[in-house]
Scaffold this motif. Structure first.
Motif, PDB file in Angstrom:
ATOM      1  N   ARG A  16       8.134  13.170   1.605  1.00  0.00           N
ATOM      2  CA  ARG A  16       9.386  13.813   2.032  1.00  0.00           C
ATOM      3  C   ARG A  16       9.989  13.136   3.266  1.00  0.00           C
ATOM      4  NH1 ARG A  16       8.125  19.229   5.344  1.00  0.00           N
ATOM      5  NH2 ARG A  16       6.496  18.370   6.668  1.00  0.00           N
ATOM      6  N   LYS A  17       9.201  12.331   3.978  1.00  0.00           N
ATOM      7  CA  LYS A  17       9.773  11.540   5.068  1.00  0.00           C
ATOM      8  C   LYS A  17      10.358  10.284   4.425  1.00  0.00           C
ATOM      9  CE  LYS A  17       8.805   9.655   9.606  1.00  0.00           C
ATOM     10  NZ  LYS A  17       7.824   9.045  10.511  1.00  0.00           N
ATOM     11  N   ARG A  18      11.618  10.379   4.081  1.00  0.00           N
ATOM     12  CA  ARG A  18      12.231   9.316   3.273  1.00  0.00           C
ATOM     13  C   ARG A  18      13.116   8.399   4.122  1.00  0.00           C
ATOM     14  NH1 ARG A  18      11.908  10.591  -2.207  1.00  0.00           N
ATOM     15  NH2 ARG A  18      11.046  12.663  -2.583  1.00  0.00           N
ATOM     16  N   TYR A  19      13.027   7.111   3.842  1.00  0.00           N
ATOM     17  CA  TYR A  19      13.851   6.123   4.539  1.00  0.00           C
ATOM     18  C   TYR A  19      14.884   5.483   3.608  1.00  0.00           C
ATOM     19  CZ  TYR A  19      10.543   5.984   8.492  1.00  0.00           C
ATOM     20  OH  TYR A  19       9.766   6.304   9.584  1.00  0.00           O
ATOM     21  N   GLY A  20      14.709   5.692   2.294  1.00  0.00           N
ATOM     22  CA  GLY A  20      15.409   4.872   1.314  1.00  0.00           C
ATOM     23  C   GLY A  20      16.907   5.058   1.213  1.00  0.00           C
ATOM     24  N   ASN A  60       0.818  -1.229   0.000  1.00  0.00           N
ATOM     25  CA  ASN A  60       0.000   0.000   0.000  1.00  0.00           C
ATOM     26  C   ASN A  60       0.841   1.264   0.000  1.00  0.00           C
ATOM     27  OD1 ASN A  60      -0.266   1.525   2.821  1.00  0.00           O
ATOM     28  ND2 ASN A  60       0.114  -0.628   3.238  1.00  0.00           N
ATOM     29  N   GLN A  61       2.125   1.155   0.314  1.00  0.00           N
ATOM     30  CA  GLN A  61       2.978   2.335   0.377  1.00  0.00           C
ATOM     31  C   GLN A  61       3.954   2.413  -0.791  1.00  0.00           C
ATOM     32  OE1 GLN A  61       3.259   1.105   4.784  1.00  0.00           O
ATOM     33  NE2 GLN A  61       4.424   3.000   4.663  1.00  0.00           N
ATOM     34  N   TYR A  62       4.063   1.319  -1.533  1.00  0.00           N
ATOM     35  CA  TYR A  62       5.132   1.206  -2.542  1.00  0.00           C
ATOM     36  C   TYR A  62       4.596   0.898  -3.935  1.00  0.00           C
ATOM     37  CZ  TYR A  62       9.429  -0.994  -4.526  1.00  0.00           C
ATOM     38  OH  TYR A  62      10.504  -1.354  -5.294  1.00  0.00           O
ATOM     39  N   ASN A  78       1.300  -7.609   9.718  1.00  0.00           N
ATOM     40  CA  ASN A  78       2.265  -6.569  10.054  1.00  0.00           C
ATOM     41  C   ASN A  78       1.844  -5.807  11.312  1.00  0.00           C
ATOM     42  OD1 ASN A  78       4.589  -4.756   9.254  1.00  0.00           O
ATOM     43  ND2 ASN A  78       2.933  -3.260   9.397  1.00  0.00           N
ATOM     44  N   GLU A  79       2.798  -5.643  12.216  1.00  0.00           N
ATOM     45  CA  GLU A  79       2.572  -4.853  13.436  1.00  0.00           C
ATOM     46  C   GLU A  79       1.176  -5.089  14.017  1.00  0.00           C
ATOM     47  OE1 GLU A  79       3.675  -0.809  12.461  1.00  0.00           O
ATOM     48  OE2 GLU A  79       5.750  -1.228  12.958  1.00  0.00           O
ATOM     49  N   ILE A  80       0.918  -6.340  14.312  1.00  0.00           N
ATOM     50  CA  ILE A  80      -0.411  -6.711  14.803  1.00  0.00           C
ATOM     51  C   ILE A  80      -0.785  -5.887  16.042  1.00  0.00           C
ATOM     52  CG2 ILE A  80       0.405  -8.608  16.264  1.00  0.00           C
ATOM     53  CD1 ILE A  80      -2.044 -10.231  15.211  1.00  0.00           C
ATOM     54  N   VAL A  93      12.688  -6.768  10.792  1.00  0.00           N
ATOM     55  CA  VAL A  93      12.160  -6.612   9.432  1.00  0.00           C
ATOM     56  C   VAL A  93      11.792  -5.167   9.104  1.00  0.00           C
ATOM     57  CG1 VAL A  93      11.452  -9.006   9.199  1.00  0.00           C
ATOM     58  CG2 VAL A  93       9.849  -7.349  10.145  1.00  0.00           C
ATOM     59  N   GLU A  94      12.095  -4.256  10.023  1.00  0.00           N
ATOM     60  CA  GLU A  94      11.989  -2.823   9.741  1.00  0.00           C
ATOM     61  C   GLU A  94      12.896  -2.099  10.710  1.00  0.00           C
ATOM     62  OE1 GLU A  94       8.217  -0.829   9.572  1.00  0.00           O
ATOM     63  OE2 GLU A  94       7.230  -2.603   8.738  1.00  0.00           O
ATOM     64  N   ASN A  95      13.608  -1.111  10.170  1.00  0.00           N
ATOM     65  CA  ASN A  95      14.442  -0.240  10.981  1.00  0.00           C
ATOM     66  C   ASN A  95      14.954   0.815  10.012  1.00  0.00           C
ATOM     67  OD1 ASN A  95      17.854  -0.260  11.989  1.00  0.00           O
ATOM     68  ND2 ASN A  95      16.234   0.578  13.243  1.00  0.00           N
ATOM     69  N   SER A 144       4.990   7.384   3.498  1.00  0.00           N
ATOM     70  CA  SER A 144       4.965   7.130   4.942  1.00  0.00           C
ATOM     71  C   SER A 144       3.581   6.635   5.366  1.00  0.00           C
ATOM     72  CB  SER A 144       5.316   8.422   5.684  1.00  0.00           C
ATOM     73  OG  SER A 144       4.790   8.394   6.993  1.00  0.00           O
ATOM     74  N   ALA A 145       3.560   5.602   6.201  1.00  0.00           N
ATOM     75  CA  ALA A 145       2.262   5.083   6.669  1.00  0.00           C
ATOM     76  C   ALA A 145       1.609   6.051   7.647  1.00  0.00           C
ATOM     77  CB  ALA A 145       2.442   3.730   7.350  1.00  0.00           C
ATOM     78  N   GLY A 146       2.415   6.600   8.536  1.00  0.00           N
ATOM     79  CA  GLY A 146       1.854   7.447   9.580  1.00  0.00           C
ATOM     80  C   GLY A 146       1.362   8.784   9.065  1.00  0.00           C
TER      81      GLY A 146
HETATM   82  C1  BG6 Z   1       5.802   0.748  10.565  1.00  0.00           C
HETATM   83  C2  BG6 Z   1       5.042   0.178   9.426  1.00  0.00           C
HETATM   84  O1  BG6 Z   1       4.850   1.299  11.428  1.00  0.00           O
HETATM   85  O2  BG6 Z   1       6.684   1.786  10.391  1.00  0.00           O
HETATM   86  C3  BG6 Z   1       5.373   0.768   8.080  1.00  0.00           C
HETATM   87  O3  BG6 Z   1       5.042  -1.212   9.362  1.00  0.00           O
HETATM   88  C4  BG6 Z   1       5.717   2.240   8.261  1.00  0.00           C
HETATM   89  O4  BG6 Z   1       4.290   0.546   7.242  1.00  0.00           O
HETATM   90  C5  BG6 Z   1       6.960   2.335   9.119  1.00  0.00           C
HETATM   91  O5  BG6 Z   1       5.874   2.918   7.069  1.00  0.00           O
HETATM   92  C6  BG6 Z   1       7.488   3.743   9.321  1.00  0.00           C
HETATM   93  O6  BG6 Z   1       6.470   4.583   9.749  1.00  0.00           O
HETATM   94  P1  BG6 Z   1       6.135   5.913   8.975  1.00  0.00           P
HETATM   95  O7  BG6 Z   1       4.933   6.445   9.628  1.00  0.00           O
HETATM   96  O8  BG6 Z   1       7.319   6.798   9.133  1.00  0.00           O
HETATM   97  O9  BG6 Z   1       5.917   5.537   7.561  1.00  0.00           O
END
Ligand code: BG6
Length: 486
Positions: A444-448, A9-11, A191-193, A381-383, A437-439
């Motif tokens: 512009r909030k880039r992680y890549g 949904n984000q990509y 994901n993140e239940i 699986v996320e950081n 960004s999900a939140g």
């Molecule tokens: C987690 C989610 O909450 O953190 C991702 O599994 C999300 O979907 C990621 O994108 C980072 O959060 P955000 O709000 O910066 O996109």
């Protein structure tokens, strides 16, 4: 396993291409995280009027989220993996990734979530993606459900509050687990239940004012996860299935025993409950007491408890971004925010531009606590660091802050393995390629480590380029984490 992590949904984009149906995420607008402007839903109300709700608001039953033609929705194109998958996977291989975390968009396979027959074009799309990964010896790590409740199930059935959604999810799981047998071996359930019940993105109305709704939704999500584990093992005994939690580190604000007790309660409530159910197969005592106190009786069917018991996971996976503290008197301290969780600020630590505490040692703390508690393999699986990037005139992106963040966290992972003996088997940093960004719904909030040319208004040609962090991660990955020099 070294890799990168994304969510459809984000990509993916292609929000109606190839027979895809609408998901709740397709009705979520963009927000502004730095200035506290939330993402919203435009909803049609039972009396025919329209109303706008914040994504984390208590949305009244009967409100139906819609796609408003005059509104911009960031997920509709996202960063367009749907049309760039070959190019992207080739870049992942170049970076040295041997694992690629992605999610299957439920509505690409079942457009309404509960259709009789799956959509062949959707099934083919992922099949091609997985085959492309294998061409480069990249192992797909597939999330079955990442914030993408089908809109039909959300609007008509209140999403996961209803058993109907659980049944539809089971069918979806059976379909994809069968179809991708031999192509995918590593699976994540939900994901993140632990933050799923909180908001309409997952189809739940009145989650805040109606705790029974929340608890029922959670129970169905647990059952959904457990059924996925059982199906995965039945369909292919080679399959490995993990849970996925949002797992920030939690600390007492001070050594005052009242603060310590507060942290224990907060940690039970925020994370351990969710790990305990999925690793041990039953609701822990502290949760049963809470339900009893609140007078909540879950609707269950015969055999449900047995499913939870048998459907425990093979490994523990989690997202890690930050930590927070807890005190008996929170009003005396400054609040801190992280992804959808709240605690108190830590005076010893700095924050990101979005106010998330940066805490590499907290990752090691977490790894130790998780492994001590469950003693099964662990995967991060996320950081990663959500930050503003600047593209220089010559096209370079010198994201030293991100390199520093990655370095500091990997150093702690290494210590957890080498000094503490944690069985850490994989690392897939979040949004290794820029995505929505999900939140906040922002670009512009880039992680890549890979930049995608697109802005918050949807402008940009979606071209991909390598940030400096790309080369750093390449070095780390290709040396199997031996060379961490910046
Ligand atoms: C987690 C989610 O909450 O953190 C991702 O599994 C999300 O979907 C990621 O994108 C980072 O959060 P955000 O709000 O910066 O996109």
């Amino acid at each position: 396993m070294w890799g990168g992590a994304t969510a459809a949904n984000q990509y993916e984009g292609g929000y109606l291409s190839g027979g895809k149906g609408l998901a709740v995420a397709d009705t979520l607008t963009g927000g502004d995280g730095i200035h506290g402007i939330p993402r919203t839903f435009v909803c049609e109300m039972p009396d025919g009027t329209r109303a706008v709700f914040g994504a984390r608001d208590d949305i009244p039953a009967g409100a139906k989220a819609i796609v408003d033609p005059d509104t911009y929705y960031p997920s509709h194109i996202a960063t367009d993996f749907y049309h760039h998958w070959k190019e992207d996977i080739a870049m992942f291989a170049e970076m040295g990734m041997n694992t690629f975390r992605l999610s299957i968009n439920w509505t690409r396979i079942f457009p309404n979530g509960d259709d009789e027959e799956p959509n062949e074009e959707g099934l083919e799309f992922y099949e091609n993606v997985f085959k492309e990964c294998h061409k480069y010896n990249i192992e797909p790590l597939v999330t079955l459900y990442h914030f993408d409740c089908p809109l039909h199930l959300a609007n008509e059935y209140d999403g996961w509050v209803s058993r109907h959604t659980l049944d539809a999810f089971e069918k979806f799981c059976r379909t994809v687990l069968t179809r991708y047998k031999g192509l995918v071996k590593w699976w994540l359930t939900i994901n993140e239940i632990n933050i799923n019940g909180n908001f309409m993105m997952n189809g739940i109305h009145e989650a805040i004012s109606n705790k029974k709704n929340y608890e029922q939704c959670m129970f169905h999500l647990f059952l959904g996860g457990a059924k996925a584990v059982l199906l995965a093992h039945e369909i292919d005994p080679e399959n490995k299935v993990g849970l996925m939690l949002n797992h920030g580190a939690t600390y007492p604000y001070s050594c005052n025993p009242d603060d310590v007790m507060e942290e224990i309660k907060a940690a039970h409530n925020y994370k351990w409950f969710y790990g305990d159910v999925q690793c041990r197969g039953f609701y822990p005592e502290y949760k049963l007491k809470e339900l009893e106190r609140e007078g909540i009786v879950l609707d269950k069917e015969e055999g449900d408890d047995e499913i939870l018991k048998k459907g425990v996971v093979d490994f523990f996976s989690f997202s890690y971004y930050s930590s927070s503290t807890y005190a008996a008197h929170p009003e005396e301290h400054e609040e801190s925010e992280s992804n959808m969780t709240r605690g108190l600020s830590n005076p010893y630590l700095k924050k990101s531009e979005w106010g998330w505490t940066v805490d590499p040692v907290g990752l090691r703390v977490n790894l130790n606590q998780i492994y001590d508690r469950y003693h099964i393999p662990v995967m991060i699986v996320e950081n990663g660091l959500g930050a503003l990037d600047t593209v220089e005139e010559d096209g370079t992106i010198n994201d030293t802050y991100r390199i520093q963040y990655m370095h500091d966290h990997i150093v702690q992972m290494k210590k957890a393995i080498e000094e503490d003996g944690v069985d850490l088997i994989g690392y897939t940093p979040w949004g290794h390629i820029d995505l929505v960004s999900a939140g906040t719904g922002e670009m512009r909030k880039r992680y890549g480590f890979i930049y995608v040319n697109k802005d918050d208004e949807g402008n940009g040609d979606l071209s991909r380029s390598r940030k400096n962090s790309f080369y750093y991660m390449q070095k780390v990955y290709k040396s199997n984490g031996e060379d961490l020099d910046m």
